[in-house]
Design an enzyme around this catalytic site. Structure first.
Site, PDB file in Angstrom:
ATOM      1  N   ASP A 173       5.566 -43.282 -54.982  1.00  0.00           N
ATOM      2  CA  ASP A 173       6.539 -42.352 -55.529  1.00  0.00           C
ATOM      3  C   ASP A 173       7.895 -43.015 -55.718  1.00  0.00           C
ATOM      4  OD1 ASP A 173       4.847 -40.125 -55.665  1.00  0.00           O
ATOM      5  OD2 ASP A 173       5.121 -39.729 -53.530  1.00  0.00           O
TER       6      ASP A 173
ATOM      7  N   GLU B 246      -0.078 -29.447 -59.493  1.00  0.00           N
ATOM      8  CA  GLU B 246      -0.197 -30.422 -58.413  1.00  0.00           C
ATOM      9  C   GLU B 246       0.875 -30.118 -57.372  1.00  0.00           C
ATOM     10  OE1 GLU B 246       0.273 -35.240 -57.570  1.00  0.00           O
ATOM     11  OE2 GLU B 246       0.274 -34.480 -59.630  1.00  0.00           O
TER      12      GLU B 246
ATOM     13  N   TYR C  20      -7.253 -39.288 -63.159  1.00  0.00           N
ATOM     14  CA  TYR C  20      -5.798 -39.457 -63.218  1.00  0.00           C
ATOM     15  C   TYR C  20      -5.498 -40.849 -63.767  1.00  0.00           C
ATOM     16  CZ  TYR C  20      -0.932 -38.734 -61.602  1.00  0.00           C
ATOM     17  OH  TYR C  20       0.426 -38.569 -61.530  1.00  0.00           O
TER      18      TYR C  20
END
Length: 268
Positions: free
Chosen positions: A58, A47, A170
């Site tokens: 994040d 990734e 995911y």
């Protein structure tokens, strides 16, 4: 079936637990040397994050890596150009936020990914209800748009996410941001099992997987793991490509000790 999903399924069905390390594009002058080192160390896909100034999902480590890359002048076009010149033997999956992916049109963005040799795309802030046109653009470019599911995703929506994902699904192990953690989230195993109950598409667990032991624990219920912050912390602290590769080899060794998914486990 696309080349990314075909490759991941083939490796999984041969008994391999899958490993996808994360690398922020442009974070160092030699970032593509790290890319090649991770591929050689046993990654099944990599990734590559395109840095964004407001990365809402994040944690501090990936935010720091994005800031460093942006200060170095990293751009979407520059990172894709680097990838185009650095073709490796494992698939590259680009991740970035919707602002960058969609501002010039999903068709143009996905074609640029394909031209650079990218096979997959993750857009973590793209909701299922708005993923239709982006998914169509990705399919037209032969790029797999993988969607995210969380521990809070209800059953009907979980099935829809699994059906509309391409390449893999995911599974976000916890309700929070990326980052290193002392232990694997308790919610991880349940989410992976729920997804594997509704799809045979490869299921990757990510967010907070920080050590080889945690990777092995996650892989008992998922088909593979995504490891980002723990790797990027090493790189930000000055690790060279040989050192980052060494960490990935330790993850690979831990995963190789986990029994593979059997046909009886498959859902869908």
């Amino acid at each position: 079936m696309t080349s990314l999903e075909t490759r991941l399924r083939l490796r999984r069905d041969r008994g391999r637990k899958l490993l996808m390390p994360y690398l922020t594009g442009g974070v160092t002058p030699d970032w593509t040397d790290h890319l090649r080192a991770l591929a050689d160390a046993g990654a099944d896909a990599i990734e590559v994050g395109i840095p964004f100034s407001d990365p809402t999902l994040d944690g501090v480590t990936i935010q720091e890596a994005s800031d460093v890359a942006l200060c170095r002048g990293a751009t979407t076009a520059g990172i894709l150009a680097d990838l185009s010149r650095s073709r490796i033997d494992v698939p590259v999956v680009v991740s970035t936020y919707a602002n960058l992916a969609l501002r010039r049109g999903a068709d143009r963005f996905c074609r640029a990914l394909a031209d650079a040799g990218v096979q997959g795309l993750i857009v973590p802030d793209l909701p299922l209800e708005e993923a239709g046109s982006t998914g169509a653009a990705a399919r037209a470019a032969n790029v797999d748009l993988a969607l995210l599911a969380s521990p809070a995703t209800p059953a009907r929506r979980l099935r829809d996410i699994a059906e509309r994902s391409r390449g893999f699904v995911y599974a976000v192990s916890l309700m929070g941001t990326t980052g290193e953690r002392n232990q694997l989230a308790a919610s991880a195993a349940g989410l992976a099992r729920r997804l594997r109950g509704v799809t045979d598409r490869p299921v990757f667990l990510g967010f907070g997987i920080s050590t080889p032991a945690q990777a092995a624990a996650a892989a008992r219920d998922a088909d593979g793991v995504i490891v980002g912050a723990a790797l990027m912390r090493r790189l930000l602290d000055g690790a060279d490509p040989a050192s980052t590769a060494g960490f990935v080899r330790s993850l690979r060794a831990a995963l190789d000790g986990v029994p593979a998914r059997t046909a009886a486990d498959a859902g869908g």
